[in-house]
Design a protein around this motif. Structure first.
Motif, mmCIF file in Angstrom:
data_model
loop_
_atom_site.group_PDB
_atom_site.id
_atom_site.type_symbol
_atom_site.label_atom_id
_atom_site.label_comp_id
_atom_site.label_asym_id
_atom_site.label_seq_id
_atom_site.Cartn_x
_atom_site.Cartn_y
_atom_site.Cartn_z
ATOM 1 N N GLY A 1 39.773 -18.989 27.174
ATOM 2 C CA GLY A 1 39.206 -19.141 28.503
ATOM 3 C C GLY A 1 37.788 -19.659 28.421
ATOM 4 N N ASN A 2 37.318 -20.247 29.500
ATOM 5 C CA ASN A 2 35.976 -20.829 29.486
ATOM 6 C C ASN A 2 34.892 -19.847 29.919
ATOM 7 N N GLY A 3 35.259 -18.601 30.189
ATOM 8 C CA GLY A 3 34.270 -17.586 30.517
ATOM 9 C C GLY A 3 33.956 -17.460 31.998
ATOM 10 N N ALA A 4 34.615 -18.248 32.851
ATOM 11 C CA ALA A 4 34.388 -18.128 34.295
ATOM 12 C C ALA A 4 34.867 -16.768 34.781
ATOM 13 N N ALA A 5 34.172 -16.215 35.761
ATOM 14 C CA ALA A 5 34.486 -14.870 36.261
ATOM 15 C C ALA A 5 35.903 -14.759 36.820
ATOM 16 N N THR A 6 36.484 -15.862 37.265
ATOM 17 C CA THR A 6 37.824 -15.831 37.858
ATOM 18 C C THR A 6 38.932 -15.982 36.819
ATOM 19 N N ASN A 7 38.598 -16.240 35.569
ATOM 20 C CA ASN A 7 39.614 -16.407 34.527
ATOM 21 C C ASN A 7 40.143 -15.054 34.080
ATOM 22 N N TYR A 8 41.436 -15.032 33.733
ATOM 23 C CA TYR A 8 42.044 -13.781 33.285
ATOM 24 C C TYR A 8 43.242 -14.055 32.392
ATOM 25 N N LEU A 9 43.642 -13.035 31.677
ATOM 26 C CA LEU A 9 44.880 -12.968 30.917
ATOM 27 C C LEU A 9 45.617 -11.747 31.451
ATOM 28 N N GLN A 10 46.898 -11.912 31.782
ATOM 29 C CA GLN A 10 47.638 -10.815 32.431
ATOM 30 C C GLN A 10 48.999 -10.637 31.790
ATOM 31 N N ILE A 11 49.426 -9.373 31.730
ATOM 32 C CA ILE A 11 50.779 -9.056 31.284
ATOM 33 C C ILE A 11 51.462 -8.185 32.330
ATOM 34 N N ASP A 12 52.652 -8.600 32.726
ATOM 35 C CA ASP A 12 53.522 -7.821 33.613
ATOM 36 C C ASP A 12 54.515 -7.116 32.707
ATOM 37 N N MET A 13 54.473 -5.786 32.683
ATOM 38 C CA MET A 13 55.337 -5.005 31.804
ATOM 39 C C MET A 13 56.768 -4.889 32.330
ATOM 40 N N GLY A 14 56.995 -5.294 33.582
ATOM 41 C CA GLY A 14 58.330 -5.201 34.165
ATOM 42 C C GLY A 14 58.595 -3.869 34.831
ATOM 43 N N THR A 15 57.846 -2.847 34.451
ATOM 44 C CA THR A 15 57.945 -1.510 35.034
ATOM 45 C C THR A 15 56.617 -0.811 34.769
ATOM 46 N N ASN A 16 56.356 0.278 35.453
ATOM 47 C CA ASN A 16 55.119 1.024 35.220
ATOM 48 C C ASN A 16 55.141 1.649 33.827
ATOM 49 N N SER B 133 42.978 -20.968 30.958
ATOM 50 C CA SER B 133 43.266 -21.272 29.566
ATOM 51 C C SER B 133 44.234 -22.441 29.490
ATOM 52 N N HIS B 134 44.078 -23.282 28.481
ATOM 53 C CA HIS B 134 44.999 -24.405 28.285
ATOM 54 C C HIS B 134 46.097 -24.074 27.279
ATOM 55 N N ILE B 135 46.161 -22.820 26.861
ATOM 56 C CA ILE B 135 47.144 -22.372 25.874
ATOM 57 C C ILE B 135 48.125 -21.431 26.560
ATOM 58 N N VAL C 200 45.601 -19.139 18.062
ATOM 59 C CA VAL C 200 44.878 -18.745 19.267
ATOM 60 C C VAL C 200 45.883 -18.323 20.337
ATOM 61 N N GLY C 201 45.612 -17.189 20.979
ATOM 62 C CA GLY C 201 46.494 -16.709 22.025
ATOM 63 C C GLY C 201 45.976 -16.963 23.423
ATOM 64 N N TYR C 202 44.674 -16.992 23.606
ATOM 65 C CA TYR C 202 44.077 -17.240 24.923
ATOM 66 C C TYR C 202 42.720 -17.876 24.685
#
Length: 168
Positions: free
Chosen positions: A102-117, A83-85, A98-100
């Motif tokens: 992506g161009n639809g490639a299988a390797t593209n992702y959006l991820q969130i690290d919550m800092g803890t489980n 993503s360019h955003i 717009v928040g994300y």
């Protein structure tokens, strides 16, 4: 947390009770990664906003807290591939921008690290009306490596854009 599940067992009257009680503990994950398969109607995937909730039906604590940068507020960290955003915009609490994208490639992702489980029981997504994904996969990981240790938590297909999608 622990949840009480009632299971009814019917076996020709051999049991002294027809109800058995079991305890179910749902897993917790620190990292949540979303992948998107492009729909045939658009040239990419636009996710305006995503939130995760600790309660069913989009109740309980909403995660992450509305983000103001890729690493604020602490302890949340938003990241992506394809993503360019700035990825935090998918978690900023607003559907106005717009928040994300992506161009639809299988390797593209959006991820969130919550800092803890965190145990997530439901989520809400707002998809663009023109450039929405055909399929969304949500994976959870405790390590963040996503090299085989992750668990697929949700797969959804046949989506329509322009509205909120509530899961759980």
């Amino acid at each position: 947390g622990a949840h009480k599940v009632n299971v009814q067992i019917i076996e020709s009257g051999k049991l002294s009770s027809e109800t058995a009680t079991a305890s179910l503990t749902l897993p917790t994950y620190r990292f949540y990664r979303m992948t998107f398969e492009a729909s045939s109607t658009g040239s990419g995937n636009v996710i305006n906003e995503m939130k995760f909730y600790t309660g069913a039906g989009q109740t309980g604590t909403a995660y992450p807290t509305n983000m103001t940068s890729n690493s604020a507020p602490y302890p949340f960290v938003a990241s992506d591939s394809g993503s360019h955003i700035a990825p935090y915009l998918a978690f900023d609490g607003s559907t106005a921008a717009v928040g994300y994208w992506g161009n639809g490639a299988a390797t593209n992702y959006l991820q969130i690290d919550m800092g803890t489980n965190v145990q997530i029981l439901s989520m809400k997504m707002n998809l663009d009306s023109s450039y929405f994904p055909e399929r969304i996969t949500v994976k959870g990981s405790r390590s963040g490596a996503f090299t085989g240790e992750e668990i697929v938590l949700l797969e959804m297909a046949g989506l329509n854009g322009g509205a909120d999608i509530d899961v759980g």
